[in-house]
Design a protein around this motif. Structure first.
Motif, short mmCIF file in Angstrom:
data_model
loop_
_atom_site.label_atom_id
_atom_site.label_comp_id
_atom_site.label_asym_id
_atom_site.label_seq_id
_atom_site.Cartn_x
_atom_site.Cartn_y
_atom_site.Cartn_z
N ASP A 124 1.44 -1.03 0.40
CA ASP A 124 -0.10 0.02 -0.60
C ASP A 124 0.63 1.21 -0.27
O ASP A 124 0.51 2.23 -0.82
CB ASP A 124 -0.94 -0.07 0.92
N ASN A 125 1.76 1.35 0.77
CA ASN A 125 2.45 2.36 1.14
C ASN A 125 4.31 2.47 -0.31
O ASN A 125 4.35 3.66 -0.13
CB ASN A 125 2.97 2.46 2.04
N SER A 126 4.50 1.48 -1.39
CA SER A 126 5.26 1.68 -2.03
C SER A 126 4.79 2.73 -3.31
O SER A 126 4.02 2.00 -3.70
CB SER A 126 5.67 0.78 -2.55
N THR A 127 5.99 3.15 -3.79
CA THR A 127 5.28 4.33 -4.83
C THR A 127 5.87 3.62 -5.65
O THR A 127 6.58 3.75 -5.85
CB THR A 127 4.68 5.36 -4.24
N ALA A 128 5.81 5.11 -7.47
CA ALA A 128 6.13 4.85 -8.25
C ALA A 128 7.90 5.23 -8.02
O ALA A 128 8.58 4.41 -8.30
CB ALA A 128 6.06 5.77 -10.06
N THR A 129 8.00 5.47 -6.45
CA THR A 129 9.26 6.60 -6.20
C THR A 129 9.90 6.02 -5.31
O THR A 129 10.63 6.99 -4.98
CB THR A 129 9.44 7.64 -6.44
N TYR A 130 9.05 6.14 -4.71
CA TYR A 130 9.64 4.76 -3.07
C TYR A 130 8.64 3.96 -2.74
O TYR A 130 8.05 3.59 -3.24
CB TYR A 130 8.95 6.02 -2.08
N THR A 131 9.79 3.37 -1.87
CA THR A 131 9.56 1.38 -2.07
C THR A 131 9.79 1.58 -0.42
O THR A 131 11.35 1.60 -0.24
CB THR A 131 11.17 0.77 -3.23
N VAL A 132 8.98 0.59 0.72
CA VAL A 132 9.31 0.40 2.05
C VAL A 132 9.48 -1.31 1.87
O VAL A 132 9.87 -1.72 1.16
CB VAL A 132 7.57 0.39 2.46
N LYS B 232 6.28 8.25 8.84
CA LYS B 232 6.64 8.15 7.77
C LYS B 232 6.69 7.70 6.35
O LYS B 232 7.14 8.08 5.04
CB LYS B 232 8.57 8.55 8.24
N ILE B 233 6.79 6.05 7.03
CA ILE B 233 6.75 5.52 6.04
C ILE B 233 5.08 5.75 4.65
O ILE B 233 5.34 5.09 3.67
CB ILE B 233 6.90 4.04 5.89
N GLN B 234 4.48 6.38 5.32
CA GLN B 234 3.20 6.84 4.29
C GLN B 234 2.89 8.10 3.96
O GLN B 234 2.34 7.91 3.13
CB GLN B 234 1.60 6.66 6.11
N THR B 235 4.13 8.84 4.20
CA THR B 235 4.09 9.80 3.36
C THR B 235 3.90 10.31 2.83
O THR B 235 3.74 11.33 1.28
CB THR B 235 5.05 10.96 4.19
N HIS B 236 5.03 9.12 1.71
CA HIS B 236 4.62 9.00 0.19
C HIS B 236 3.62 8.87 -0.11
O HIS B 236 3.17 9.23 -1.50
CB HIS B 236 5.89 8.20 -0.68
N LEU C 1 0.01 16.47 -4.07
CA LEU C 1 1.06 17.57 -2.73
C LEU C 1 2.34 16.52 -2.98
O LEU C 1 3.01 15.77 -3.23
CB LEU C 1 0.72 17.32 -0.91
N ASP C 2 3.11 17.95 -2.51
CA ASP C 2 4.53 17.89 -2.16
C ASP C 2 4.69 16.98 -1.08
O ASP C 2 4.22 16.91 -0.13
CB ASP C 2 5.64 18.79 -2.43
N VAL C 3 6.11 15.74 -0.80
CA VAL C 3 6.58 14.99 0.18
C VAL C 3 6.94 16.27 1.06
O VAL C 3 6.70 16.30 2.60
CB VAL C 3 7.37 14.20 -0.37
N THR C 4 7.70 17.07 0.77
CA THR C 4 8.12 18.37 1.54
C THR C 4 7.31 18.17 3.03
O THR C 4 7.27 18.75 4.04
CB THR C 4 9.10 19.23 1.44
#
Length: 225
Positions: free
Chosen positions: A137-145, A172-176, A184-187
């Motif tokens: 659920d929390n892995s995206t195109a640019t972020y892997t848990v 933190k692992i949900q922010t992306h 939204l921007d991750v920052t």
């Protein structure tokens, strides 16, 4: 005989007067005094630690966890599993948010743990499945848990099952994912998490934590601003 009746009447009268005085003191004066002190000194806590959204509407209590799920396709089917709404930060897994054998129509908040031992096969499967879901659920195109990055509170419920907080690591692992789902921007989302992270009580008790309801309420305000 007259003395006996007189003494009895006197004792009954004294008892009634004592009852009246104690009723006024314990049933009226004391509750009003305690309520008044609580409202003045601990107004927020005395009123249930309510959390309000940007419009001032009460959305819940900071002491009780809430689920953030998508609407069921068939609300009348008790067997249909609820799916998380991934645009929101998700709370800890909970075995306390559900129906019971008495009331199977409505989803009730029930306080309680699983009471399963650490080597219980059902609990092991529950944790294993939950960990796999968190990674997916929390892995995206640019972020892997990574499996080693999944904290314990992401896959286990608290003792009450109603814990309103998650660890900063789980947030933190949900922010992306949350940033992507809300455009939204991750920052921005990282800052939101940092702003709603509470340290240890008195600097040494407990662990740092993030209140999910407060965080999602702030997220909602951000996405509508």
């Amino acid at each position: 005989m007259n003395n006996s009746v007189s003494n009895t009447a006197r004792l009954i009268g004294a008892g009634l007067r004592a009852l009246l005085v104690l009723t006024v003191i314990c049933g009226v004066i004391y509750p009003l005094a305690v309520t008044g002190i609580a409202q003045v000194a601990f107004n927020d806590k005395a009123n249930g630690s309510e959390i309000k959204d940007k419009s001032g509407q009460v959305v819940g209590s900071s002491l009780i966890g809430q689920t953030y799920n998508l609407p069921k396709q068939n609300p009348d089917d008790p067997e249909e599993a609820a799916k998380p709404d991934l645009k929101w930060f998700q709370p800890r897994p909970s075995n306390g948010l559900g129906t019971n054998s008495v009331n199977t129509q409505y989803s009730l908040i029930l306080s309680g743990a699983t009471n399963k031992a650490a080597d219980n096969p059902d609990l092991i499967k529950l944790v294993t499945d939950a960990k796999a879901a968190v990674i997916t659920d929390n892995s995206t195109a640019t972020y892997t848990v990574k499996p080693e990055d999944v904290p314990a509170d992401a896959v286990t419920s608290s003792g009450s099952g109603l814990d309103p907080n998650i660890s900063p690591a789980y947030a933190k692992i949900q922010t992306h994912r949350v940033a992507e789902k809300n455009n939204l921007d991750v920052t921005q989302v990282d800052k939101l998490v940092a702003d709603h992270t509470t340290g240890r009580t008195l600097g040494f008790m407990g662990e740092p934590r993030v209140n999910v309801l407060e965080l999602n309420t702030a997220l909602k305000a951000l996405t509508k601003s």
